[in-house]
Design an enzyme around this catalytic site. Structure first.
Site, PDB file in Angstrom:
ATOM      1  N   ASP A 148      -7.756   1.694 -25.733  1.00 43.38           N
ATOM      2  CA  ASP A 148      -8.093   1.561 -24.314  1.00 43.38           C
ATOM      3  C   ASP A 148      -8.389   2.902 -23.660  1.00 43.38           C
ATOM      4  O   ASP A 148      -7.778   3.906 -24.008  1.00 43.38           O
ATOM      5  CB  ASP A 148      -6.913   0.957 -23.528  1.00 43.38           C
ATOM      6  CG  ASP A 148      -6.763  -0.538 -23.733  1.00 43.38           C
ATOM      7  OD1 ASP A 148      -7.739  -1.158 -24.191  1.00 43.38           O
ATOM      8  OD2 ASP A 148      -5.693  -1.060 -23.422  1.00 43.38           O
ATOM      9  N   PRO A 154       0.819  -1.222   0.000  1.00 45.04           N
ATOM     10  CA  PRO A 154       0.000   0.000   0.000  1.00 45.04           C
ATOM     11  C   PRO A 154       0.852   1.272   0.000  1.00 45.04           C
ATOM     12  O   PRO A 154       0.336   2.350  -0.268  1.00 45.04           O
ATOM     13  CB  PRO A 154      -0.803  -0.111   1.304  1.00 45.04           C
ATOM     14  CG  PRO A 154      -0.680  -1.524   1.751  1.00 45.04           C
ATOM     15  CD  PRO A 154       0.617  -2.040   1.204  1.00 45.04           C
ATOM     16  N   ARG A 172      -1.606  -8.492 -21.317  1.00 47.87           N
ATOM     17  CA  ARG A 172      -2.463  -8.144 -22.453  1.00 47.87           C
ATOM     18  C   ARG A 172      -1.798  -7.157 -23.416  1.00 47.87           C
ATOM     19  O   ARG A 172      -2.207  -7.020 -24.565  1.00 47.87           O
ATOM     20  CB  ARG A 172      -3.829  -7.616 -21.988  1.00 47.87           C
ATOM     21  CG  ARG A 172      -3.789  -6.299 -21.285  1.00 47.87           C
ATOM     22  CD  ARG A 172      -5.143  -5.914 -20.711  1.00 47.87           C
ATOM     23  NE  ARG A 172      -6.099  -5.506 -21.743  1.00 47.87           N
ATOM     24  CZ  ARG A 172      -6.114  -4.311 -22.330  1.00 47.87           C
ATOM     25  NH1 ARG A 172      -5.218  -3.404 -22.017  1.00 47.87           N
ATOM     26  NH2 ARG A 172      -7.020  -4.022 -23.234  1.00 47.87           N
ATOM     27  N   GLU A 174       1.119  -7.594   8.527  1.00 51.13           N
ATOM     28  CA  GLU A 174       1.251  -6.140   8.692  1.00 51.13           C
ATOM     29  C   GLU A 174       2.376  -5.589   7.830  1.00 51.13           C
ATOM     30  O   GLU A 174       2.723  -4.430   7.939  1.00 51.13           O
ATOM     31  CB  GLU A 174       1.456  -5.787  10.162  1.00 51.13           C
ATOM     32  CG  GLU A 174       0.378  -6.333  11.075  1.00 51.13           C
ATOM     33  CD  GLU A 174      -1.028  -6.114  10.528  1.00 51.13           C
ATOM     34  OE1 GLU A 174      -1.383  -4.955  10.262  1.00 51.13           O
ATOM     35  OE2 GLU A 174      -1.756  -7.108  10.370  1.00 51.13           O
TER      36      GLU A 174
HETATM   37  C1  4G0 Z   1       2.907  -4.964   2.680  1.00 46.03           C
HETATM   38  C2  4G0 Z   1      -0.810  -4.130  -1.557  1.00 46.03           C
HETATM   39  C3  4G0 Z   1       2.001  -5.826   2.080  1.00 46.03           C
HETATM   40  C4  4G0 Z   1       2.505  -4.109   3.674  1.00 46.03           C
HETATM   41  C5  4G0 Z   1      -0.645  -5.092  -0.556  1.00 46.03           C
HETATM   42  C6  4G0 Z   1       0.270  -4.978   3.506  1.00 46.03           C
HETATM   43  C7  4G0 Z   1      -2.874  -3.493  -0.560  1.00 46.03           C
HETATM   44  C8  4G0 Z   1      -1.941  -3.319  -1.560  1.00 46.03           C
HETATM   45  C9  4G0 Z   1       0.678  -5.829   2.511  1.00 46.03           C
HETATM   46  C10 4G0 Z   1       1.182  -4.110   4.103  1.00 46.03           C
HETATM   47  C11 4G0 Z   1      -1.610  -5.195   0.431  1.00 46.03           C
HETATM   48  C12 4G0 Z   1      -2.132  -2.275  -2.623  1.00 46.03           C
HETATM   49  C13 4G0 Z   1       1.659  -2.298   5.705  1.00 46.03           C
HETATM   50  C14 4G0 Z   1      -0.617  -3.241   5.554  1.00 46.03           C
HETATM   51  C15 4G0 Z   1      -0.316  -6.740   1.875  1.00 46.03           C
HETATM   52  N1  4G0 Z   1      -2.720  -4.415   0.394  1.00 46.03           N
HETATM   53  N2  4G0 Z   1      -2.943  -1.271  -2.375  1.00 46.03           N
HETATM   54  N3  4G0 Z   1      -1.541  -6.046   1.481  1.00 46.03           N
HETATM   55  N4  4G0 Z   1       0.736  -3.215   5.108  1.00 46.03           N
HETATM   56  O1  4G0 Z   1      -1.560  -2.381  -3.692  1.00 46.03           O
END
Ligand code: 4G0
Length: 222
Positions: A164, A86, A150, A113
């Site tokens: 697209d 994220p 794709r 986490e």
């Molecule tokens: C690393 C990507 C991986 C850290 C992965 C969570 C959403 C996305 C993950 C975390 C993910 C995205 C710090 C919560 C695994 N969730 N938005 N989850 N934390 O691309």
């Protein structure tokens, strides 16, 4: 293109990779996708891959060693290593075009986490598919695999991705098929006219109107 996916849940990919365009792209060797279980690289007798974070706080943190060893087992001199988190760069169509030029991608899916911070020094890019948290990086990895595959030459008709949404910073124009009248809703006359120049103009007007209404931010970029 070769894509290696490092994950704790390789089975999550089976359905997606076995169907439709992604299945065809693999069968015709446009892309070779290989799944690797990060747990197989654990040196722990119980195959542990995570532990409590130092300093306290909720949840488990992925240890660096299994991920490091999994990356190094796949890496060549031409690899681009991508972490799905994220905290990454927000993914857009332009990134899909860039990644489609690479010969080898290694996608690292985290869970819990997050990763031990030191993992970040072993990767080339960190990508987020949007501002929300998922249980793991698997769905984001699938989004990358699908959006990049794709675009590879010969996977779909070249002209379909020139059209697209986002290619020209405009949303798509509306499309219609049979019947000409469905529950009293008619196909726009211009599309039945055979007048190609008028059709082209109508479609561009529709694209601009829809983009103005729904995605003014895209027009700004344009
Ligand atoms: C690393 C990507 C991986 C850290 C992965 C969570 C959403 C996305 C993950 C975390 C993910 C995205 C710090 C919560 C695994 N969730 N938005 N989850 N934390 O691309």
């Amino acid at each position: 293109m070769k894509i290696d996916i490092l994950t704790l849940f390789p089975d999550m990919f089976e359905g997606i990779l076995k169907e439709s365009i992604l299945a065809r792209a693999q069968a015709s060797s446009k892309v070779e996708i290989q799944l690797h279980n990060i747990r197989d690289f654990s040196l722990d007798p119980h195959k542990k891959v995570d532990d409590y974070g130092f300093g306290g706080g909720a949840g488990m943190v992925l240890m660096p060693q299994p991920i490091y060893d999994a990356i190094e087992a796949c890496r060549t001199e031409h690899s681009k290593v991508i972490l799905l988190t994220p905290q990454g760069v927000p993914y857009q169509q332009k990134h899909a075009y860039e990644l489609a030029k690479e010969s080898h991608l290694i996608l690292v899916c985290g869970h819990y986490e997050g990763f031990d911070e030191r993992i970040r020094s072993f990767v080339d890019e960190e990508i987020s598919i949007g501002d929300y948290v998922l249980t793991g990086g698997e769905i984001p990895a699938m989004v990358l695999v699908d959006s990049v595959t794709r675009l590879l030459s010969g996977v779909i008709e070249e002209e379909s991705h020139v059209q697209d949404s986002f290619h020209d910073h405009l949303l798509d124009y509306p499309v219609y098929t049979k019947p000409v009248d469905f529950h009293g809703m008619k196909v726009p006359e211009v599309l039945l006219s055979g007048h190609h120049e008028n059709i082209r103009k109508w479609r561009l007007e529709q694209q601009i109107a829809k983009t103005k209404e729904r995605r003014p931010d895209l027009l700004e970029e344009r």
